[in-house]
Motif scaffolding. Structure first.
Motif, PDB file in Angstrom:
ATOM      1  N   GLU A  93      34.597  -7.678  15.935  1.00  0.00           N
ATOM      2  CA  GLU A  93      34.275  -6.318  15.499  1.00  0.00           C
ATOM      3  C   GLU A  93      32.946  -6.244  14.755  1.00  0.00           C
ATOM      4  N   GLU A  94      32.510  -7.339  14.149  1.00  0.00           N
ATOM      5  CA  GLU A  94      31.299  -7.327  13.332  1.00  0.00           C
ATOM      6  C   GLU A  94      30.031  -7.701  14.103  1.00  0.00           C
ATOM      7  N   GLN A  95      30.134  -8.069  15.358  1.00  0.00           N
ATOM      8  CA  GLN A  95      28.953  -8.442  16.133  1.00  0.00           C
ATOM      9  C   GLN A  95      27.971  -7.280  16.157  1.00  0.00           C
ATOM     10  N   LEU A  96      26.734  -7.532  15.765  1.00  0.00           N
ATOM     11  CA  LEU A  96      25.735  -6.472  15.633  1.00  0.00           C
ATOM     12  C   LEU A  96      25.162  -6.054  16.983  1.00  0.00           C
ATOM     13  N   LEU A  97      24.992  -4.748  17.130  1.00  0.00           N
ATOM     14  CA  LEU A  97      24.406  -4.161  18.334  1.00  0.00           C
ATOM     15  C   LEU A  97      23.180  -3.336  17.961  1.00  0.00           C
ATOM     16  N   ILE A  98      22.300  -3.172  18.924  1.00  0.00           N
ATOM     17  CA  ILE A  98      21.130  -2.308  18.760  1.00  0.00           C
ATOM     18  C   ILE A  98      21.340  -1.091  19.655  1.00  0.00           C
ATOM     19  N   PRO A  99      21.479   0.101  19.065  1.00  0.00           N
ATOM     20  CA  PRO A  99      21.688   1.299  19.894  1.00  0.00           C
ATOM     21  C   PRO A  99      20.393   1.706  20.597  1.00  0.00           C
ATOM     22  N   PRO A 100      20.499   2.505  21.652  1.00  0.00           N
ATOM     23  CA  PRO A 100      19.288   2.990  22.318  1.00  0.00           C
ATOM     24  C   PRO A 100      18.516   3.949  21.412  1.00  0.00           C
ATOM     25  N   ASN A 101      17.253   4.150  21.730  1.00  0.00           N
ATOM     26  CA  ASN A 101      16.410   5.095  20.994  1.00  0.00           C
ATOM     27  C   ASN A 101      16.598   6.511  21.532  1.00  0.00           C
ATOM     28  N   ASP A 102      16.277   7.475  20.700  1.00  0.00           N
ATOM     29  CA  ASP A 102      16.292   8.900  21.081  1.00  0.00           C
ATOM     30  C   ASP A 102      17.621   9.342  21.670  1.00  0.00           C
ATOM     31  N   VAL A 103      18.705   9.041  20.951  1.00  0.00           N
ATOM     32  CA  VAL A 103      20.037   9.471  21.364  1.00  0.00           C
ATOM     33  C   VAL A 103      20.649  10.303  20.240  1.00  0.00           C
ATOM     34  N   SER A 104      21.800  10.877  20.516  1.00  0.00           N
ATOM     35  CA  SER A 104      22.488  11.687  19.516  1.00  0.00           C
ATOM     36  C   SER A 104      22.845  10.838  18.302  1.00  0.00           C
ATOM     37  N   GLU A 105      23.122  11.498  17.209  1.00  0.00           N
ATOM     38  CA  GLU A 105      23.492  10.797  15.981  1.00  0.00           C
ATOM     39  C   GLU A 105      24.752   9.962  16.184  1.00  0.00           C
ATOM     40  N   GLY A 106      25.676  10.481  16.985  1.00  0.00           N
ATOM     41  CA  GLY A 106      26.910   9.755  17.248  1.00  0.00           C
ATOM     42  C   GLY A 106      26.686   8.423  17.938  1.00  0.00           C
ATOM     43  N   LEU A 107      25.631   8.319  18.744  1.00  0.00           N
ATOM     44  CA  LEU A 107      25.311   7.049  19.406  1.00  0.00           C
ATOM     45  C   LEU A 107      24.335   6.211  18.586  1.00  0.00           C
ATOM     46  N   SER A 108      23.419   6.852  17.891  1.00  0.00           N
ATOM     47  CA  SER A 108      22.437   6.090  17.103  1.00  0.00           C
ATOM     48  C   SER A 108      23.081   5.402  15.908  1.00  0.00           C
ATOM     49  N   ASN A 109      24.264   5.848  15.492  1.00  0.00           N
ATOM     50  CA  ASN A 109      24.970   5.218  14.371  1.00  0.00           C
ATOM     51  C   ASN A 109      25.769   3.986  14.784  1.00  0.00           C
ATOM     52  N   VAL A 110      25.795   3.661  16.071  1.00  0.00           N
ATOM     53  CA  VAL A 110      26.507   2.466  16.542  1.00  0.00           C
ATOM     54  C   VAL A 110      25.730   1.232  16.090  1.00  0.00           C
ATOM     55  N   LYS A 111      26.409   0.388  15.322  1.00  0.00           N
ATOM     56  CA  LYS A 111      25.770  -0.839  14.826  1.00  0.00           C
ATOM     57  C   LYS A 111      26.564  -2.099  15.156  1.00  0.00           C
ATOM     58  N   SER A 112      27.808  -1.930  15.643  1.00  0.00           N
ATOM     59  CA  SER A 112      28.637  -3.089  15.959  1.00  0.00           C
ATOM     60  C   SER A 112      29.634  -2.728  17.053  1.00  0.00           C
ATOM     61  N   LEU A 113      30.310  -3.735  17.568  1.00  0.00           N
ATOM     62  CA  LEU A 113      31.340  -3.495  18.578  1.00  0.00           C
ATOM     63  C   LEU A 113      32.448  -2.610  18.045  1.00  0.00           C
ATOM     64  N   ARG A 114      32.751  -2.734  16.776  1.00  0.00           N
ATOM     65  CA  ARG A 114      33.774  -1.873  16.173  1.00  0.00           C
ATOM     66  C   ARG A 114      33.403  -0.394  16.383  1.00  0.00           C
ATOM     67  N   ASP A 115      32.129  -0.072  16.239  1.00  0.00           N
ATOM     68  CA  ASP A 115      31.677   1.321  16.382  1.00  0.00           C
ATOM     69  C   ASP A 115      31.859   1.825  17.820  1.00  0.00           C
ATOM     70  N   LEU A 116      31.840   0.913  18.797  1.00  0.00           N
ATOM     71  CA  LEU A 116      32.055   1.325  20.200  1.00  0.00           C
ATOM     72  C   LEU A 116      33.523   1.519  20.522  1.00  0.00           C
ATOM     73  N   LYS A 117      34.399   1.053  19.649  1.00  0.00           N
ATOM     74  CA  LYS A 117      35.838   1.212  19.794  1.00  0.00           C
ATOM     75  C   LYS A 117      36.369   0.511  21.060  1.00  0.00           C
ATOM     76  N   GLN A 153      21.339   5.988  27.528  1.00  0.00           N
ATOM     77  CA  GLN A 153      22.245   6.244  26.406  1.00  0.00           C
ATOM     78  C   GLN A 153      23.418   5.264  26.355  1.00  0.00           C
ATOM     79  N   GLY A 154      23.779   4.686  27.492  1.00  0.00           N
ATOM     80  CA  GLY A 154      24.906   3.767  27.543  1.00  0.00           C
ATOM     81  C   GLY A 154      24.511   2.304  27.534  1.00  0.00           C
ATOM     82  N   LYS A 155      23.454   1.954  26.819  1.00  0.00           N
ATOM     83  CA  LYS A 155      22.965   0.566  26.763  1.00  0.00           C
ATOM     84  C   LYS A 155      22.859   0.133  25.299  1.00  0.00           C
ATOM     85  N   PHE A 156      23.721  -0.804  24.907  1.00  0.00           N
ATOM     86  CA  PHE A 156      23.761  -1.290  23.529  1.00  0.00           C
ATOM     87  C   PHE A 156      23.517  -2.790  23.549  1.00  0.00           C
TER      88      PHE A 156
END
Length: 195
Positions: free
Chosen positions: A168-192, A149-152
């Motif tokens: 902030e705009e660098q694109l990330l690929i979230p892990p599969n089969d995680v909560s909606e809060g983690l699957s919605n991570v698409k960039s470094l900005r989303d990781l805060k 879950q902690g691998k982007f």
């Protein structure tokens, strides 16, 4: 008539040889083929969002994988990835090179994939949420929080440190089969992590 019979034998032998050669190639390619084996299991913690993942991780780092080694421990597949630390976001990690232990990996033409999340490959870059690993599989290693879950991973293997896009705009690929809060991570900005 003798020439016709002779030509027939040559054509027949050539056809049989072609069929045998083609069958040998097919068998050889099947022998070389890697078998993907998908596994499931229970994770000890399900992270609902990046805030929870942040607060329950000892270390958060940007890494680039430089070497991998897969092996069995008590019939369970693991991969130990040697990774270069590019940036530390959380924790007092001082090493430039760390070992990251993951469930799964490629062993003897079997590619073990845990919860649809393959292990690292050489050259991949990611932001990982880690804690120190203590156990029989490896010494001096870190384990990804929540197993996977902690691998982007960075999209296109481009670290924000080497890319001209805004951080902030660098694109990330979230892990599969995680909560909606983690699957919605698409960039470094989303990781805060860049605030």
């Amino acid at each position: 008539m003798l020439t016709l019979r002779r030509n027939y034998k040559i054509i027949l032998l050539a056809s049989i040889s072609s069929v045998l050669c083609f069958a040998s190639i097919i068998l050889y390619l099947n022998y070389l083929q890697i078998q993907n084996l998908h596994g499931t299991g229970e994770v000890s913690v399900i992270f609902n969002d990046v805030d929870q993942l942040y607060s329950e991780s000892e270390y958060i780092v940007e890494v680039e994988v430089i070497e991998t080694q897969s092996f069995y421990v008590n019939e369970s597949p693991f991969t130990l990835s040697k990774a270069k630390v590019n940036k530390v976001f959380k924790g007092g990690l001082e090493e430039n090179i760390i070992n990251i232990l993951e469930n799964g990996g490629l062993i003897e033409k079997r590619n073990y994939i845990f919860e649809k999340n393959p292990v690292f490959n050489v050259g991949e870059q990611a932001i990982v949420y880690l804690h120190k690993y203590y156990g029989p599989a490896a010494e001096d290693a870190y384990f990804i929080r929540g197993a996977y879950q902690g691998k982007f991973k960075f999209a296109d293997n481009n670290s924000w440190l080497t890319n001209n896009e805004s951080i902030e705009e660098q694109l990330l690929i979230p892990p599969n089969d995680v909560s909606e809060g983690l699957s919605n991570v698409k960039s470094l900005r989303d990781l805060k992590l860049t605030q």
